[in-house]
Design an enzyme around this catalytic site. Structure first.
Site, PDB file in Angstrom:
ATOM      1  CG  ASP A  89      -1.808   1.202   1.298  1.00  0.00           C
ATOM      2  OD1 ASP A  89      -2.281   1.648   0.230  1.00  0.00           O
ATOM      3  OD2 ASP A  89      -2.049   1.708   2.413  1.00  0.00           O
TER       4      ASP A  89
ATOM      5  CD  GLU B 189      -4.817   1.580  -3.182  1.00  0.00           C
ATOM      6  OE1 GLU B 189      -5.753   2.368  -3.290  1.00  0.00           O
ATOM      7  OE2 GLU B 189      -4.342   1.227  -2.085  1.00  0.00           O
TER       8      GLU B 189
ATOM      9  CG  ASP C 141      -0.824   3.064   6.234  1.00  0.00           C
ATOM     10  OD1 ASP C 141      -1.372   3.544   5.228  1.00  0.00           O
ATOM     11  OD2 ASP C 141      -0.568   3.726   7.256  1.00  0.00           O
TER      12      ASP C 141
END
EC number: 3.1.21.10
Length: 180
Positions: A7, A66, A138
């Site tokens: 992430d 991502e 996170d």
């Protein structure tokens, strides 16, 4: 197969490592790479080195990260893209294949609902990986990214409406909520 989920973020980059054997997912490690309040090149270097260290420690077979979304603030979007690029460079330099998923794909694959909250993501990660504690947002998003990749980026409904590990526990997802 070992999967490293990422992430990306300029201040905090989450990571999550899982093992996949058939439909079984196992937690290996998770956490964050924090960058100091320094200039941009130093922060990007910290992210690159952090990812490189994780790869040496955990030897992932594949990775998932991502995709950048366009934020209201274009400056934030550009900075996020640079942090993401540093992470991808670390992966590619180490020979780890990289898959990319949107936040919508991530939430649909893990929670079964594209507008899931951070809390819903955390709870599903806990249940899918049978964790004793709740990871930070996170790290949970990074673990979710690895789970998303393990599922091939498909939604829970595509997998028959029930993630196999949840089915064993008598649980399913309805409208982004876990029900028994």
């Amino acid at each position: 197969m070992r999967i490293l989920g990422i992430d990306p973020g300029l201040r905090v980059t989450g990571f999550g490592v899982i093992d996949q054997s058939g439909h079984t997912l196992s937690y290996v490690a998770s956490g964050v790479i924090k960058t100091a309040d320094a200039d941009l090149p130093s922060r990007l270097g910290t992210i690159f080195e952090g990812i490189s260290t994780l790869i040496r420690q955990h030897s992932p077979d594949q990775s998932a990260i991502e995709k950048v979304f366009v934020n209201v603030n274009p400056q934030s979007t550009l900075l996020l893209g640079q942090a993401r690029g540093a992470a991808i460079c670390g992966l590619v330099a180490s020979g780890v294949p990289v898959a990319e998923y949107t936040a919508l794909q991530l939430k649909q694959a893990v929670v079964g609902y594209g507008r899931a909250t951070k809390e819903q993501m955390q709870q599903m990660v806990v249940r899918l990986l049978n964790l004793s504690g709740v990871p930070g947002t996170d790290a949970a998003d990074a673990l979710g990214m690895a789970i998303c990749h393990a599922h091939g980026g498909t939604t829970l409904s595509t997998l028959g409406g029930i993630a196999p590990s949840l089915a064993k526990k008598g649980l399913r997802v309805r409208r982004g909520r876990l029900v028994g």
